[in-house]
Structure formats: C-alpha cells, structure tokens
Design a protein around this motif. Structure first.
Motif, PDB file in Angstrom:
ATOM      1  N   TYR A  84      19.804 106.004  83.162  1.00  0.00           N
ATOM      2  CA  TYR A  84      19.082 105.790  84.416  1.00  0.00           C
ATOM      3  C   TYR A  84      17.952 106.802  84.516  1.00  0.00           C
ATOM      4  O   TYR A  84      17.983 107.866  83.901  1.00  0.00           O
ATOM      5  CB  TYR A  84      20.001 105.946  85.631  1.00  0.00           C
ATOM      6  N   MET A  85      16.948 106.473  85.313  1.00  0.00           N
ATOM      7  CA  MET A  85      15.837 107.384  85.540  1.00  0.00           C
ATOM      8  C   MET A  85      15.430 107.317  87.009  1.00  0.00           C
ATOM      9  O   MET A  85      15.711 106.336  87.714  1.00  0.00           O
ATOM     10  CB  MET A  85      14.653 107.032  84.645  1.00  0.00           C
ATOM     11  N   LEU A  86      14.796 108.393  87.474  1.00  0.00           N
ATOM     12  CA  LEU A  86      14.275 108.394  88.836  1.00  0.00           C
ATOM     13  C   LEU A  86      13.041 107.507  88.894  1.00  0.00           C
ATOM     14  O   LEU A  86      12.162 107.575  88.034  1.00  0.00           O
ATOM     15  CB  LEU A  86      13.898 109.811  89.265  1.00  0.00           C
ATOM     16  N   THR A 114      14.293 101.478  79.991  1.00  0.00           N
ATOM     17  CA  THR A 114      14.227 101.072  78.598  1.00  0.00           C
ATOM     18  C   THR A 114      13.037 101.781  77.965  1.00  0.00           C
ATOM     19  O   THR A 114      12.212 102.370  78.660  1.00  0.00           O
ATOM     20  CB  THR A 114      14.082  99.546  78.468  1.00  0.00           C
ATOM     21  N   GLU A 115      12.948 101.730  76.652  1.00  0.00           N
ATOM     22  CA  GLU A 115      11.842 102.384  75.965  1.00  0.00           C
ATOM     23  C   GLU A 115      10.772 101.365  75.629  1.00  0.00           C
ATOM     24  O   GLU A 115      11.068 100.229  75.218  1.00  0.00           O
ATOM     25  CB  GLU A 115      12.329 103.085  74.697  1.00  0.00           C
ATOM     26  N   GLY A 116       9.519 101.765  75.817  1.00  0.00           N
ATOM     27  CA  GLY A 116       8.404 100.905  75.473  1.00  0.00           C
ATOM     28  C   GLY A 116       7.404 101.623  74.589  1.00  0.00           C
ATOM     29  O   GLY A 116       7.387 102.860  74.546  1.00  0.00           O
ATOM     30  N   THR A 117       6.558 100.871  73.882  1.00  0.00           N
ATOM     31  CA  THR A 117       5.512 101.454  73.025  1.00  0.00           C
ATOM     32  C   THR A 117       4.218 100.657  73.191  1.00  0.00           C
ATOM     33  O   THR A 117       4.251  99.448  73.496  1.00  0.00           O
ATOM     34  CB  THR A 117       5.912 101.451  71.538  1.00  0.00           C
ATOM     35  N   GLN A 118       3.101 101.339  73.011  1.00  0.00           N
ATOM     36  CA  GLN A 118       1.787 100.697  73.052  1.00  0.00           C
ATOM     37  C   GLN A 118       0.883 101.382  72.044  1.00  0.00           C
ATOM     38  O   GLN A 118       1.023 102.582  71.787  1.00  0.00           O
ATOM     39  CB  GLN A 118       1.157 100.822  74.455  1.00  0.00           C
ATOM     40  N   LYS A 119      -0.052 100.617  71.467  1.00  0.00           N
ATOM     41  CA  LYS A 119      -1.084 101.183  70.600  1.00  0.00           C
ATOM     42  C   LYS A 119      -2.351 101.333  71.418  1.00  0.00           C
ATOM     43  O   LYS A 119      -2.829 100.367  72.027  1.00  0.00           O
ATOM     44  CB  LYS A 119      -1.323 100.302  69.377  1.00  0.00           C
ATOM     45  N   ILE A 120      -2.889 102.566  71.427  1.00  0.00           N
ATOM     46  CA  ILE A 120      -4.017 102.891  72.295  1.00  0.00           C
ATOM     47  C   ILE A 120      -5.209 103.307  71.442  1.00  0.00           C
ATOM     48  O   ILE A 120      -5.098 104.202  70.591  1.00  0.00           O
ATOM     49  CB  ILE A 120      -3.661 104.047  73.263  1.00  0.00           C
ATOM     50  N   ASN A 121      -6.357 102.649  71.649  1.00  0.00           N
ATOM     51  CA  ASN A 121      -7.591 103.036  70.951  1.00  0.00           C
ATOM     52  C   ASN A 121      -8.063 104.403  71.466  1.00  0.00           C
ATOM     53  O   ASN A 121      -7.991 104.688  72.670  1.00  0.00           O
ATOM     54  CB  ASN A 121      -8.690 102.006  71.176  1.00  0.00           C
ATOM     55  N   ILE A 122      -8.554 105.217  70.532  1.00  0.00           N
ATOM     56  CA  ILE A 122      -9.037 106.554  70.883  1.00  0.00           C
ATOM     57  C   ILE A 122     -10.465 106.443  71.415  1.00  0.00           C
ATOM     58  O   ILE A 122     -11.331 105.789  70.800  1.00  0.00           O
ATOM     59  CB  ILE A 122      -9.005 107.494  69.670  1.00  0.00           C
ATOM     60  N   LEU A 155      13.253  99.101  84.055  1.00  0.00           N
ATOM     61  CA  LEU A 155      13.309  97.714  83.562  1.00  0.00           C
ATOM     62  C   LEU A 155      12.383  96.795  84.356  1.00  0.00           C
ATOM     63  O   LEU A 155      11.738  95.914  83.791  1.00  0.00           O
ATOM     64  CB  LEU A 155      14.741  97.196  83.644  1.00  0.00           C
ATOM     65  N   SER A 156      12.309  97.025  85.674  1.00  0.00           N
ATOM     66  CA  SER A 156      11.497  96.127  86.511  1.00  0.00           C
ATOM     67  C   SER A 156      10.006  96.289  86.252  1.00  0.00           C
ATOM     68  O   SER A 156       9.209  95.414  86.618  1.00  0.00           O
ATOM     69  CB  SER A 156      11.791  96.384  87.993  1.00  0.00           C
ATOM     70  N   ASP A 157       9.593  97.396  85.609  1.00  0.00           N
ATOM     71  CA  ASP A 157       8.173  97.633  85.345  1.00  0.00           C
ATOM     72  C   ASP A 157       7.793  97.427  83.881  1.00  0.00           C
ATOM     73  O   ASP A 157       6.626  97.598  83.518  1.00  0.00           O
ATOM     74  CB  ASP A 157       7.800  99.077  85.739  1.00  0.00           C
ATOM     75  N   TYR A 158       8.755  97.054  83.077  1.00  0.00           N
ATOM     76  CA  TYR A 158       8.501  96.980  81.635  1.00  0.00           C
ATOM     77  C   TYR A 158       7.342  96.025  81.309  1.00  0.00           C
ATOM     78  O   TYR A 158       6.460  96.360  80.508  1.00  0.00           O
ATOM     79  CB  TYR A 158       9.760  96.530  80.909  1.00  0.00           C
ATOM     80  N   ASP A 159       7.319  94.851  81.922  1.00  0.00           N
ATOM     81  CA  ASP A 159       6.293  93.846  81.597  1.00  0.00           C
ATOM     82  C   ASP A 159       4.939  94.150  82.215  1.00  0.00           C
ATOM     83  O   ASP A 159       3.958  93.455  81.926  1.00  0.00           O
ATOM     84  CB  ASP A 159       6.762  92.455  82.044  1.00  0.00           C
ATOM     85  N   LYS A 160       4.867  95.157  83.081  1.00  0.00           N
ATOM     86  CA  LYS A 160       3.595  95.485  83.722  1.00  0.00           C
ATOM     87  C   LYS A 160       2.716  96.356  82.833  1.00  0.00           C
ATOM     88  O   LYS A 160       1.508  96.472  83.067  1.00  0.00           O
ATOM     89  CB  LYS A 160       3.846  96.232  85.041  1.00  0.00           C
ATOM     90  N   ASN A 200      -4.448 109.743  80.911  1.00  0.00           N
ATOM     91  CA  ASN A 200      -4.086 108.811  81.974  1.00  0.00           C
ATOM     92  C   ASN A 200      -2.924 107.941  81.513  1.00  0.00           C
ATOM     93  O   ASN A 200      -2.867 107.518  80.352  1.00  0.00           O
ATOM     94  CB  ASN A 200      -5.290 107.927  82.345  1.00  0.00           C
ATOM     95  N   SER A 201      -1.983 107.706  82.420  1.00  0.00           N
ATOM     96  CA  SER A 201      -0.844 106.839  82.132  1.00  0.00           C
ATOM     97  C   SER A 201      -0.250 106.389  83.458  1.00  0.00           C
ATOM     98  O   SER A 201      -0.456 107.042  84.497  1.00  0.00           O
ATOM     99  CB  SER A 201       0.212 107.577  81.299  1.00  0.00           C
ATOM    100  N   PRO A 202       0.508 105.298  83.489  1.00  0.00           N
ATOM    101  CA  PRO A 202       1.129 104.844  84.744  1.00  0.00           C
ATOM    102  C   PRO A 202       2.078 105.914  85.292  1.00  0.00           C
ATOM    103  O   PRO A 202       2.776 106.591  84.531  1.00  0.00           O
ATOM    104  CB  PRO A 202       1.896 103.583  84.314  1.00  0.00           C
ATOM    105  N   ASN A 203       2.086 106.060  86.606  1.00  0.00           N
ATOM    106  CA  ASN A 203       2.903 107.123  87.203  1.00  0.00           C
ATOM    107  C   ASN A 203       4.396 106.823  87.168  1.00  0.00           C
ATOM    108  O   ASN A 203       5.214 107.681  87.503  1.00  0.00           O
ATOM    109  CB  ASN A 203       2.466 107.412  88.646  1.00  0.00           C
ATOM    110  N   TYR A 204       4.785 105.607  86.791  1.00  0.00           N
ATOM    111  CA  TYR A 204       6.212 105.273  86.771  1.00  0.00           C
ATOM    112  C   TYR A 204       6.809 105.339  85.369  1.00  0.00           C
ATOM    113  O   TYR A 204       7.958 104.953  85.167  1.00  0.00           O
ATOM    114  CB  TYR A 204       6.466 103.894  87.397  1.00  0.00           C
ATOM    115  N   VAL A 205       6.043 105.827  84.387  1.00  0.00           N
ATOM    116  CA  VAL A 205       6.634 106.041  83.067  1.00  0.00           C
ATOM    117  C   VAL A 205       7.012 107.511  82.930  1.00  0.00           C
ATOM    118  O   VAL A 205       6.427 108.390  83.561  1.00  0.00           O
ATOM    119  CB  VAL A 205       5.676 105.628  81.926  1.00  0.00           C
ATOM    120  N   GLN A 206       8.004 107.782  82.104  1.00  0.00           N
ATOM    121  CA  GLN A 206       8.474 109.148  81.899  1.00  0.00           C
ATOM    122  C   GLN A 206       8.654 109.414  80.409  1.00  0.00           C
ATOM    123  O   GLN A 206       8.690 108.491  79.599  1.00  0.00           O
ATOM    124  CB  GLN A 206       9.804 109.376  82.642  1.00  0.00           C
ATOM    125  N   SER A 207       8.778 110.698  80.095  1.00  0.00           N
ATOM    126  CA  SER A 207       9.020 111.146  78.717  1.00  0.00           C
ATOM    127  C   SER A 207       7.990 110.538  77.763  1.00  0.00           C
ATOM    128  O   SER A 207       8.332 109.946  76.731  1.00  0.00           O
ATOM    129  CB  SER A 207      10.441 110.772  78.273  1.00  0.00           C
TER     130      SER A 207
END
Length: 334
Positions: free
Chosen positions: A174-176, A245-253, A279-284, A312-319
């Motif tokens: 679980y996460m806050l 859950t864990e997610g990944t993205q490829k980000i252009n520099i 989990l509720s934000d995974y697809d966003k 910059n990153s979404p405020n609801y992601v952690q670690s």
C-alpha cells in the motif's frame, strides 16, 4: 446512662488487656476522669474562637478581549470567629469548595495607567457573599490579601498554518495517496502581542499511525503553547491509502541552453523512469508528464558524461527511479 455504661465497660476491657487486676475504686476514678474530659471538650467546642482559615478561590468571566498579565492569588487567608465545633469540622475536612469570583461583576477601579492598565478591587467588598457561602456560623474579621490587582494587556488574534507531526506508514503493498490532510489547515491563535507576534505556525501532537491498509480519519490535538489560546484545540486528519503497482515510461531527453552555433548529441537520447503509482492512477500516466533534461551549462564541469535530471513528474507517483542517470555526448558545429 448508656454512654456511662459503655465507658465503664471499655475501662474494664483496657485493664484486663493490660493484665491489671480490676479494682472497683480505680474503675470509678477512671470513669469520672474520662467523663469529665468529655464534658470539658464539649464545653470548649461550644465556645467561640478566632482563627485563620485558607479559602481556595477561582476566577471566571475575565474579559475575552484582554489578557491577564499578573497572577491572581489562589487562596484567601481569612480571619474568622466561630464556635469550636465548627472550626473542628473545618480542621477535620481541611478544605472548602472554591469561592467563585465573577470578574465581570466586580467593581474595578483604575490603579495606574501605562502601557498596560492596572485595575484593583477590595476583597472586603465580598465579605458578606463569602460569609453566605461559608456558613452563617462563620464571622469574617479580615481578608488577606486586602487588595486584588488586575493587570490587563490587549488580546490580539492571528491566523497561522498548522504543521503535521503525524508519522503515517502504509501497510505492505500500500502507499499513501497524497499528503496527510489537515482540516482545517490553519488556526486562529490569540494572546499577548509579544507572544503572538513570534508565532508563525503551530504543530499537531506527535503521533504514529502504522500499517494503514484503508483510508484513515480521526481527530488530532494541537500542541499547546503556554499563554496562547487556539480557536480550536482539535482538528480533523484524513489519510488516503491505496494499493500500488509499478509502472515504467521512456522519456525523451530535453536539451537546454545549447548555443545556436552548436549541436549537442546524447547517447542514449532517452531515459527509462520507474515508479510506484496507485492502481486507480496507473492508466493516467503518460511520457508527457515527465521532464528529463540536460543543461548545456553543465558540459564544462561534468567531463565525459552529462547528468540527466528529472524536473517534473505527477505528484501521485512515488519512489521515482530512472536510468541512465548520466549519458555520453558529443558536440558538433552547425
């Protein structure tokens, strides 16, 4: 006669316990000694005496727009005249109920004018009321202190931020979801200007809330400050938790501050970010929500590798982690 028989019997029992041989004349003598002592004591109790008693005092209804700067006496020392049995009753109980002084109803006179107005009243004006509260059998001779002083300062108000001292720890998996929410997030404090002006925020009490596997709501107390009043001593605390859950993205520099006459090439041109997300934000989540940058100004100081920064990153992601954190580069002229 019943009392006399009981006294005689008690004397006999005492003599027997002390291995004294009961003697009729001794018993009669002791009987009259005890009886005369009792009558002497009762006679003394019927007489009047003058003594001093301590009367606890409590003050109510002080002006709400003022701060009392001086300390008021917690007791009155009262010289009273009363029968012995009434004084004995007081000495045995050794206490009276507090005498309530309604400050709002007192006739306060000005003692001195300065930065803080000093007022006073005379406890002797309360004599009749105190006598009625004590007992009709107490006659007050004098009251000490003979003067009550009230030194007031203006009460000022200030709205300040509340800072959380709550340690919230989610259960495994679980996460806050967001930060610990305080409702309201500010409070109005009041008191003497010298103290209030120095306070810019207040704190909740320290509290550990562990192994959260569902949303949490409760009240939390605010940490008290001497001589300061709060508009509310408790506030609501809300903590939202959710499975992650864990997610990944490829980000252009993105390259910053590169002169127009030059071309900066990095190897690779993108980084991979990993993160935990509810989990509720995974697809966003999308790559456009992240910024990975390299500043050309760092070229001189970094040598063969350039540092990649995630700004910059979404405020609801952690670690949030990313790789590579440094990249190779070449510089070409246009």
């Amino acid at each position: 006669m019943v009392v006399a028989k009981e006294i005689e019997e008690n004397i006999r029992n005492i003599l027997k316990k002390g291995n004294f041989k009961p003697d009729r004349r001794l018993i009669v003598f002791l009987f009259f000694v005890v009886l005369s002592t009792i009558f002497w004591f009762l006679n003394r109790l019927e007489q009047e005496y003058t003594t001093e008693i301590r009367l606890p005092v409590r003050y109510i209804n002080l002006p709400k727009d003022k701060i009392l700067k001086n300390e008021l006496p917690e007791f009155f020392s009262i010289e009273v005249n009363a029968h012995g049995y009434k004084l004995l009753e007081y000495k045995i109980s050794n206490k009276f109920l507090p005498y309530i002084i309604n400050v709002n109803s007192l006739t306060l006179r000005i003692h001195s004018r300065s930065e803080n107005t000093k007022l006073y009243t005379l406890p002797v004006l309360l004599k009749e009321d105190i006598e009625s509260k004590l007992s009709s059998e107490f006659q007050i001779i004098s009251i000490s202190p003979d003067t009550l002083y009230f030194e007031f300062d203006e009460r000022i108000f200030k709205k300040v931020k509340i800072i959380s001292q709550i340690n919230a720890q989610p259960a495994a998996q679980y996460m806050l979801r967001g930060e610990v929410m305080l409702l309201p997030d500010s409070v109005t404090i009041s008191g003497a200007s010298a103290i209030v002006d120095s306070i810019n925020h207040v704190y909740t009490v320290k509290e550990n809330i562990l192994n959260l596997d569902k949303d949490y709501s409760d009240e939390v107390k605010l940490l008290k400050i001497d001589d300061i009043e709060f508009s509310s001593e408790n506030i609501d605390v809300n903590i939202d938790v959710e499975k992650f859950t864990e997610g990944t993205q490829k980000i252009n520099i993105t390259l910053l501050n590169v002169p127009d006459s030059l071309i900066l090439r990095t190897f690779p041109k993108e980084v991979t970010v990993s993160y935990f997300v509810p989990l509720s934000d995974y697809d966003k989540i999308s790559p456009q929500m992240f910024d990975a940058i390299i500043d050309y100004k760092d070229v001189v100081s970094t040598g063969d590798m350039l540092q990649v920064k995630i700004t910059n990153s979404p405020n609801y992601v952690q670690s949030l982690r990313y790789y590579p954190q440094q990249v190779e580069y070449i510089i070409e002229k246009r």
